[in-house]
Design a protein around this motif. Structure first.
Motif, PDB file in Angstrom:
ATOM      1  N   CYS A 133      48.974  26.032  64.113  1.00 58.27           N
ATOM      2  CA  CYS A 133      47.976  25.124  64.659  1.00 58.27           C
ATOM      3  C   CYS A 133      47.351  24.295  63.540  1.00 58.27           C
ATOM      4  O   CYS A 133      47.221  24.745  62.412  1.00 58.27           O
ATOM      5  CB  CYS A 133      46.890  25.915  65.389  1.00 58.27           C
ATOM      6  SG  CYS A 133      47.477  26.699  66.905  1.00 58.27           S
ATOM      7  N   SER A 134      46.984  23.070  63.874  1.00 57.04           N
ATOM      8  CA  SER A 134      46.345  22.158  62.934  1.00 57.04           C
ATOM      9  C   SER A 134      44.904  21.963  63.352  1.00 57.04           C
ATOM     10  O   SER A 134      44.549  22.114  64.520  1.00 57.04           O
ATOM     11  CB  SER A 134      47.111  20.829  62.926  1.00 57.04           C
ATOM     12  OG  SER A 134      46.283  19.766  62.578  1.00 57.04           O
ATOM     13  N   SER A 135      44.077  21.570  62.391  1.00 55.42           N
ATOM     14  CA  SER A 135      42.666  21.348  62.709  1.00 55.42           C
ATOM     15  C   SER A 135      42.474  20.174  63.667  1.00 55.42           C
ATOM     16  O   SER A 135      41.450  20.070  64.339  1.00 55.42           O
ATOM     17  CB  SER A 135      41.871  21.095  61.423  1.00 55.42           C
ATOM     18  OG  SER A 135      42.402  19.966  60.740  1.00 55.42           O
ATOM     19  N   THR A 177      45.024  16.605  71.493  1.00 49.85           N
ATOM     20  CA  THR A 177      44.408  15.936  70.362  1.00 49.85           C
ATOM     21  C   THR A 177      43.857  14.623  70.884  1.00 49.85           C
ATOM     22  O   THR A 177      44.016  14.314  72.071  1.00 49.85           O
ATOM     23  CB  THR A 177      45.429  15.703  69.228  1.00 49.85           C
ATOM     24  OG1 THR A 177      44.755  15.255  68.051  1.00 49.85           O
ATOM     25  CG2 THR A 177      46.489  14.684  69.622  1.00 49.85           C
ATOM     26  N   GLU A 202      52.568  11.344  63.269  1.00 51.26           N
ATOM     27  CA  GLU A 202      51.877  12.463  62.634  1.00 51.26           C
ATOM     28  C   GLU A 202      51.230  13.377  63.671  1.00 51.26           C
ATOM     29  O   GLU A 202      51.347  14.609  63.600  1.00 51.26           O
ATOM     30  CB  GLU A 202      50.810  11.951  61.664  1.00 51.26           C
ATOM     31  CG  GLU A 202      50.044  13.061  60.954  1.00 51.26           C
ATOM     32  CD  GLU A 202      48.978  12.527  60.017  1.00 51.26           C
ATOM     33  OE1 GLU A 202      48.272  13.352  59.402  1.00 51.26           O
ATOM     34  OE2 GLU A 202      48.839  11.293  59.901  1.00 51.26           O
ATOM     35  N   GLU A 206      51.990  17.481  64.785  1.00 47.29           N
ATOM     36  CA  GLU A 206      50.955  18.504  64.914  1.00 47.29           C
ATOM     37  C   GLU A 206      50.955  19.120  66.313  1.00 47.29           C
ATOM     38  O   GLU A 206      50.806  20.338  66.477  1.00 47.29           O
ATOM     39  CB  GLU A 206      49.594  17.901  64.594  1.00 47.29           C
ATOM     40  CG  GLU A 206      49.435  17.486  63.132  1.00 47.29           C
ATOM     41  CD  GLU A 206      48.088  16.867  62.851  1.00 47.29           C
ATOM     42  OE1 GLU A 206      47.354  16.550  63.828  1.00 47.29           O
ATOM     43  OE2 GLU A 206      47.743  16.685  61.674  1.00 47.29           O
ATOM     44  N   ALA A 210      51.820  23.059  67.172  1.00 45.51           N
ATOM     45  CA  ALA A 210      50.822  23.863  67.879  1.00 45.51           C
ATOM     46  C   ALA A 210      51.379  24.406  69.188  1.00 45.51           C
ATOM     47  O   ALA A 210      51.091  25.549  69.580  1.00 45.51           O
ATOM     48  CB  ALA A 210      49.579  23.024  68.144  1.00 45.51           C
TER      49      ALA A 210
END
Length: 272
Positions: A133-135, A177, A202, A206, A210
């Motif tokens: 997972c990305s922020s 997102t 990008e 992500e 995720a």
């Protein structure tokens, strides 16, 4: 040849038998989703042994339909049954733009009926290494549901709320997102990722990572044309591409509707 008829969910095993005859294999969970959100039409075999052929039509609102799973038993090949099933599918679709992903065998039939190439799809599958997972990505909540459906309608040009709501109910993970989302669900040996909508390459990376996070099986994601850099990136992560890209085709329009520049991966309910 007998008439084309609408199948019910209890007749799913007949579809699986037909698939086996053509050396296809679709997980039962995926078939059940097709029966829930689409319409499965078939012709009974004249010899009384199962189905001679089938096709799935999924209607999205009043503007778009998807056609797929067009299968003809090998012993009934080259007798015009595929054309007959596709003509019926177009009648069911009515005035809607019709989309499909063509196999090498089906494409000549579709072209004769007026479908035109409008893009491509590359099947990728395998273990995804380093999925995390990305922020910038978070798990979806019920409060995201309406915005997610609206975003999907923007990129596809159609109201797919029925199909997407059914898919969300089955999802292992739905991640979002700003301006994008990805849905992941388990079907047989794969965690299927799709649809994926993203405002940038990008963000697409992500979202995919995720969505694949924590999977206990190989990943499958069918990549469209939105961001060409995703294909080599997925290969570097360990996924293997199919032997060749498949053409996506449309009938009743010159191109796919909506803003497909943000449409990374399809809902993957059916394939032609």
């Amino acid at each position: 040849m007998t008439d084309i008829r609408l199948l019910g969910p209890a007749e799913l095993p007949l579809c699986q038998r037909l698939e086996s005859d053509r050396e296809w294999s679709t997980d039962e969970a995926k078939w059940r989703l097709m029966f829930e959100v689409g319409e499965v039409y078939a012709v009974d075999a004249a010899d009384g042994d199962g189905l001679a052929g089938c096709v799935v039509v999924t209607r999205y609102g009043d503007s778009l339909a998807d056609v797929g799973m067009m299968l003809v038993a090998s012993r009934y090949g080259r007798q015009g049954l595929g054309t007959r099933l596709m003509e019926h599918a177009l009648q069911v679709a009515g005035d809607r733009v019709v989309e499909l992903t063509a196999t090498r065998f089906g494409r000549p039939v579709y072209e004769r009926l007026g479908f035109r190439p409008a893009g491509s799809l590359t099947i990728t599958m395998g273990p995804m290494e380093g999925a995390a997972c990305s922020s910038g990505v978070r798990m979806a909540t019920p409060e995201d549901h309406a915005a997610l459906l609206d975003l999907d309608a923007e990129v596809t040009g159609a109201d797919r709320s029925k199909a997407l709501t059914a898919l969300l109910a089955r999802a292992e993970r739905t991640v979002v997102t700003d301006g994008g989302f990805a849905v992941a669900w388990n079907a047989g040996p794969h965690r299927v990722i799709g649809p994926v909508v993203s405002p940038s390459e990008e963000a697409a990376r992500e979202l995919i990572l995720a969505a694949a996070h924590g999977s206990d099986r190989d990943v499958r994601i069918d990549v469209l044309d939105a961001y060409p850099g995703l294909r080599p990136w997925l290969t570097k992560l360990g996924l293997t591409e199919g032997p060749a890209a498949l053409p996506t085709m449309v009938h009743g329009a010159r191109r796919h509707p909506g803003d497909r520049g943000r449409y990374v991966a399809p809902i993957l309910i059916s394939m032609g």
